[in-house]
Scaffold this active site. Structure first.
Site, PDB file in Angstrom:
ATOM      1  CG  ASP A  49      -2.432  -0.993   0.909  1.00  0.00           C
ATOM      2  OD1 ASP A  49      -2.374  -1.592  -0.098  1.00  0.00           O
ATOM      3  OD2 ASP A  49      -3.320  -0.745   1.521  1.00  0.00           O
ATOM      4  CG  ASN A  92      -7.665  -4.060  -2.986  1.00  0.00           C
ATOM      5  OD1 ASN A  92      -8.336  -3.120  -3.109  1.00  0.00           O
ATOM      6  ND2 ASN A  92      -7.722  -5.172  -2.422  1.00  0.00           N
ATOM      7  CG  ASP A 318      -8.892  -2.185   9.234  1.00  0.00           C
ATOM      8  OD1 ASP A 318     -10.203  -2.459   8.759  1.00  0.00           O
ATOM      9  OD2 ASP A 318      -7.967  -1.451   8.769  1.00  0.00           O
ATOM     10  CD  GLU A 346      -7.887  -4.241   2.334  1.00  0.00           C
ATOM     11  OE1 GLU A 346      -9.128  -4.252   2.930  1.00  0.00           O
ATOM     12  OE2 GLU A 346      -6.990  -3.653   2.813  1.00  0.00           O
ATOM     13  CG  HIS A 393      -3.946  -6.884   4.561  1.00  0.00           C
ATOM     14  ND1 HIS A 393      -3.326  -5.825   5.459  1.00  0.00           N
ATOM     15  CD2 HIS A 393      -5.153  -6.372   4.120  1.00  0.00           C
ATOM     16  CE1 HIS A 393      -4.480  -4.998   5.377  1.00  0.00           C
ATOM     17  NE2 HIS A 393      -5.432  -5.202   4.472  1.00  0.00           N
ATOM     18  NE  ARG A 394      -6.435  -4.550   8.757  1.00  0.00           N
ATOM     19  CZ  ARG A 394      -5.217  -4.137   8.893  1.00  0.00           C
ATOM     20  NH1 ARG A 394      -4.532  -5.157   9.481  1.00  0.00           N
ATOM     21  NH2 ARG A 394      -4.637  -3.107   8.444  1.00  0.00           N
ATOM     22  CE  LYS A 418      -4.678  -3.583   0.378  1.00  0.00           C
ATOM     23  NZ  LYS A 418      -4.984  -2.684   1.225  1.00  0.00           N
TER      24      LYS A 418
END
Ligand code: DC
Length: 658
Positions: A49, A92, A318, A346, A393-394, A418
């Protein structure tokens, strides 16, 4: 490698210095680029990012010089973007896309902004409408309301009031606020609907102030950027550690650390400007032991165990994903409310989370904007599973925590680049796996018997990997699939319905312990074991045995391929002569051979030929791993061999009694 296999983790301890905050990094870069003067940024996050933002700013003619280790020198353009015509690819990266849209729409150039296909599914219409109301000229070359965007020079109307929706993404408001000083006139932004993810707007206001622009706000509904506002460099800027990234390690502590040895995260603390530090409060509500210091937070598990909670997650969207996994380790259900924004991130994170938790056997109820997770119990245990990560990613980072319940495979772990490129490396340094003892060796070395007895003595699970190849050969034969048909046999291997219990092996519910030991199936096992696709189909199945409290794995490639990280590896062998004698004795006891020298000679020749084939075969050849201990049983009985393995284990673990 497009997956990572995580063994069952037992404990966590240690410290981690966090990578820089994504939210702060991308805002600071953009503000430094727009400011008057040079800014030295320290601790910038190195990730996809931030790379997208750096690329974009470079393309726009901003002078940026990196000197490694997150240190960057940004020569601000004083509000005048040097390059007036450009096409930007923003991957993204939502933070980059939304804020650059606003800035470029108000800066009078000709720009095209694009991203990956998922970025083109994430709505941006509300931001575009607000910018258009100020006079910006923005087209949708693709689908109306979604990226990509075409920005054209326009006459920006001076000042006044502009409305923007606050209940889809707070990044719309963030982008607009950061861009408004470029107009030079006073503008008031009115938020329509509830403002979600408010702490991210707080980060924006805080950073704008650091770069010299104070926004006046009335509540969280109205924000005024004053006339004549101009960004100026603060000179030096330090990026805090990422509080969302911290959530995984704090959760590790809450699940697996003791108060004496907590998990410590460095880089966020009491004075952090990131809303996600509030995640620590949510963990504390679940009972975790949390200590917050100025620049550090520590977490450990409560002696009485975690408890489920009901939480409005609006302020920590998040980090709240991490709670969905922590919920598996709590007593009672956990309900995460007010998480509608998950659906436009995402991936659709509510759907993805429900789907993947379901694979583990967790009970999940998915609502429009909420998620309820009920922890496992004896009737609903968790099971090993292969987790998909949806290029999010999360998802990858959250699910790593589930390895404290079961071994699991995480697909596409590289998606963490990311925001956290070396996440799994750091994770495996803090999470401690259940132990595994890997025992390899040639045919008829007695490794099966020794392994099973060592496992029984330690109370560990036992994996007879040869049995899986035998079962595959049997299942293929029963399904009429030729042993040479690599794809066909691999498909059978990946679907095997097997259950191991003491003295019993079941295939599709039927006892096959005898059947898989027959001569013909032994030959078939050796054939199918030479097929690479079959070996990879059985890899996760073998690793799924790596459960608590530990495992003894027996087979050809245990130490080299299946459990290369095993703390104790043993190569159990004996001379061909001794192994042939053992086999000959066994067969005679069963009445399978006669008492004569010719039969013995035939067995010896057969064994030597098999050894040679095993050593020379290209796929998983028989070989002592460089870090394996050699246990030669020529002069040892089974009991003595078992005692030697246990002695090595005790020596290694320091355990006095096993
Ligand atoms: O150990 P065993 O005889 O039950 O093994 C059956 C077959 O599978 C034998 O040909 C060796 C092969 N095998 C293998 O290639 N890799 C393993 N990890 C275990 C067995």
């Amino acid at each position: 490698m497009n997956f990572i296999d995580l063994p069952r983790m037992l404990a966590a301890h240690g410290g981690i210095r966090l990578p820089g905050s994504k939210s702060i990094s991308n805002r600071a870069l953009l503000l430094a680029a727009l400011a008057e003067g040079v800014t030295e940024i320290h601790g910038l996050l190195a990730s996809d990012d931030t790379a997208r933002m750096l690329d974009a700013l470079q393309t726009l003619g901003v002078e940026l010089v990196g000197s490694g280790d997150g240190n960057w020198r940004v020569c601000g353009c004083g509000g005048q973007i040097p390059v007036r015509q450009a096409e930007l690819f923003l991957g993204n990266a939502g933070t980059a896309f939304r804020s650059l849209t606003a800035v470029l729409a108000l800066s009078g150039g000709d720009y095209v902004l694009k991203g990956v296909p998922r970025m083109h599914e994430r709505p941006i219409g509300d931001l575009v409408n607000a910018l258009s109301a100020l006079g910006a000229n923005i087209d949708y070359p693709g689908k109306s309301g979604y990226p990509p965007l075409q920005l054209k020079p326009a006459v920006i109307r001076p000042g006044g009031v502009v409305n923007i929706r606050g209940d889809v993404s707070s990044q719309f408001l963030t982008g607009l606020l950061m861009a408004l000083p470029l107009t030079g006139v006073e503008t008031t932004v009115q938020v329509e609907g509830e403002l979600i993810s408010r702490p991210y707007v707080e980060i924006t206001l805080n950073l704008m102030a650091r770069f010299g622009v104070r926004v006046a706000r009335r509540g969280w509904q109205s924000f005024t950027v004053p006339a004549g506002a101009r960004y100026g460099s603060p000179g030096v800027f330090y990026v805090e550690g990422d509080a969302s990234s911290a959530s995984y390690f704090l959760a590790l502590g809450a699940i697996g650390a003791t108060a004496a040895n907590p998990v410590r995260v460095e880089g966020v603390g009491r004075n952090s400007i990131q809303g996600d530090v509030r995640f620590a409060d949510a963990l504390a509500q679940m009972g975790a032991v949390i200590e917050v210091e100025e620049n550090r937070i520590s977490a450990s598990a409560p002696p009485e165990g975690l408890v489920g909670i009901t939480l409005d997650c609006n302020a920590i969207p998040d980090a709240a994903m991490t709670l969905a996994i922590v919920a598996l380790f709590a007593k009672g259900a956990t309900r995460l409310n007010n998480i509608a924004s998950w659906r436009v991130k995402e991936t659709d994170r509510i759907a993805a989370m429900a789907q993947e938790l379901g694979k583990l056997g967790a009970r999940v109820e998915e609502g429009r904007d909420d998620l309820k997770i009920t922890p496992p119990d004896d009737e609903h245990p968790l099971k090993p599973a292969i987790i998909d990560t949806y290029d999010d990613h999360r998802m990858a980072m959250c699910f790593s925590l589930a390895s404290f319940a079961v071994p699991l495979r995480i697909n596409d772990p590289a998606c963490t680049t990311k925001t956290f490129p070396d996440y799994f490396d750091r994770f495996t340094r803090i999470a401690r796996p259940a132990p595994v003892i890997a025992i390899d060796g040639p045919t008829a070395s007695g490794k099966g018997t020794v392994s099973a007895r060592v496992a029984a003595a330690l109370g560990f699970h036992y994996l007879d990997s040869g049995a899986l190849y035998r079962l595959t050969a049997l299942a293929a034969r029963e399904a009429g699939v030729d042993w040479a048909d690599e794809a066909g046999v691999a498909a059978i291997a990946s679907r095997l319905e097997v259950a191991f219990a003491e003295n019993s092996v079941r295939l599709n519910g039927r006892e096959v312990g005898e059947a898989i030991r027959s001569e013909v199936i032994s030959a078939g096992a050796s054939r199918v074991a030479a097929l690479p696709a079959v070996r990879s189909a059985l890899l996760f199945r073998q690793r799924a045995f790596h459960a608590a409290p530990g495992l003894v794995g027996d087979g050809r490639d245990m130490a080299s391929v299946v459990f290369p990280g095993a703390p104790l590896k043993i190569f159990l062998t004996a001379s061909a002569r001794v192994r042939a004698e053992r086999r000959y004795r066994q067969l005679r006891e069963r009445g399978a051979v006669d008492d004569n020298a010719a039969d013995y000679a035939a067995i010896l020749a057969d064994l030597e030929a098999r050894d040679r084939r095993d050593r020379e075969r290209p796929v998983a050849p028989l070989r002592q791993a460089p870090d394996a201990r050699l246990l030669d049983t020529d002069a040892l009985g089974i009991e003595e061999a078992v005692a030697q393995v246990l002695a090595w284990w005790r020596e290694m673990t320091g355990a006095r009694h096993v």
